[in-house]
Design a protein around this motif. Sequence first.
Motif, mmCIF file in Angstrom:
data_model
loop_
_atom_site.group_PDB
_atom_site.id
_atom_site.type_symbol
_atom_site.label_atom_id
_atom_site.label_comp_id
_atom_site.label_asym_id
_atom_site.label_seq_id
_atom_site.Cartn_x
_atom_site.Cartn_y
_atom_site.Cartn_z
ATOM 1 N N ASP A 1 0.858 -1.185 0.000
ATOM 2 C CA ASP A 1 0.000 0.000 0.000
ATOM 3 C C ASP A 1 0.894 1.235 0.000
ATOM 4 O OD1 ASP A 1 -2.439 -1.331 0.051
ATOM 5 O OD2 ASP A 1 -2.620 -1.266 2.234
ATOM 6 N N ALA B 1 -5.214 2.850 7.809
ATOM 7 C CA ALA B 1 -6.119 2.318 6.782
ATOM 8 C C ALA B 1 -5.464 1.231 5.945
ATOM 9 C CB ALA B 1 -6.584 3.459 5.869
ATOM 10 N N ALA B 2 -4.151 1.155 5.974
ATOM 11 C CA ALA B 2 -3.433 0.171 5.159
ATOM 12 C C ALA B 2 -3.689 -1.240 5.678
ATOM 13 C CB ALA B 2 -1.936 0.473 5.178
ATOM 14 N N THR B 3 -3.660 -2.184 4.762
ATOM 15 C CA THR B 3 -3.818 -3.595 5.125
ATOM 16 C C THR B 3 -2.693 -4.462 4.562
ATOM 17 O OG1 THR B 3 -5.229 -3.939 3.185
ATOM 18 C CG2 THR B 3 -6.335 -3.416 5.268
ATOM 19 N N ALA B 4 -1.885 -3.904 3.666
ATOM 20 C CA ALA B 4 -0.808 -4.665 3.039
ATOM 21 C C ALA B 4 0.313 -4.931 4.040
ATOM 22 C CB ALA B 4 -0.268 -3.913 1.829
ATOM 23 N N ASP B 5 1.128 -5.917 3.744
ATOM 24 C CA ASP B 5 2.261 -6.252 4.601
ATOM 25 C C ASP B 5 3.283 -5.123 4.633
ATOM 26 O OD1 ASP B 5 4.082 -7.822 6.146
ATOM 27 O OD2 ASP B 5 5.159 -8.297 4.313
ATOM 28 N N ARG C 1 4.081 -2.873 7.775
ATOM 29 C CA ARG C 1 2.985 -2.191 8.468
ATOM 30 C C ARG C 1 2.943 -2.515 9.958
ATOM 31 N NH1 ARG C 1 -2.249 -3.771 9.652
ATOM 32 N NH2 ARG C 1 -1.907 -5.702 8.482
ATOM 33 N N GLU C 2 2.993 -3.793 10.316
ATOM 34 C CA GLU C 2 2.881 -4.157 11.731
ATOM 35 C C GLU C 2 4.023 -3.575 12.550
ATOM 36 O OE1 GLU C 2 0.446 -5.486 13.294
ATOM 37 O OE2 GLU C 2 -0.784 -5.935 11.533
#
Length: 239
Positions: free
Chosen positions: A14, A79-83, A160-161
Amino acid sequence: MNAVTTSPCPTGVDVVLPCLNEAAALPWVLERVPPGWRALVVDNGSTDGSAGLARALGATVVTEERRGFGAACHAGLLAATADVVCFCDCDASLDPAHLVPFVREVQGGGADLVLGRRRPQTRGAWPAHARAGNLALARLLRRRTGLRLHDLGPLRAARREALLALDLTDRRSGYPLQMVVRAADAGWRVTEHDVPYLPRTGTSKVTGTWRGTWHAVRDMSTVLKEPPAVRPRPPAGGG
């Protein structure tokens, strides 16, 4: 097609694009988002139709009513969900296609955070006052963290995490710096690569004036005074 995207693009990405009245630049920027990646345009109170234009061009639009560069960036991160999440300015000064090798480096385990060192392509691409402020902050950053960085540019990539675990709190101009400082405190592997820097479309809301630059330096100086905190380091190789 940009040369950096001729080989197969990594997937699961993302791209957060903070946006405040960037309708003139959006077509150029969104056209250069690598195929298969999701563009998250975070509208931060635009009055020029940026949000509607972004939707029409296929981007996902996130609304962040709280004004501030950091507020927009963090809304995009949430809002992101990608790795892997990337960040890029939405003013056509930076080409999001140059994020491809950044993402490969993160996904391949070579770095936890990859930053773009801006290299102006024309004399007017980076005003003297903005460059001077960035240079001063880069020196303070090296002193604070030991990282041999030269720029605090907005083009960057990380998982992201891991970014969420940094618990970033700045919602103004200090957000990009806080990300680097907290990453360094957590023992992240941070790398920096040259990227072309073009004249932006329109006037910068942060460094377009001496006043804006002063406010940015003030915000970032506050971040540099934060005491180090123990934060989790990203798992080896990503994960």
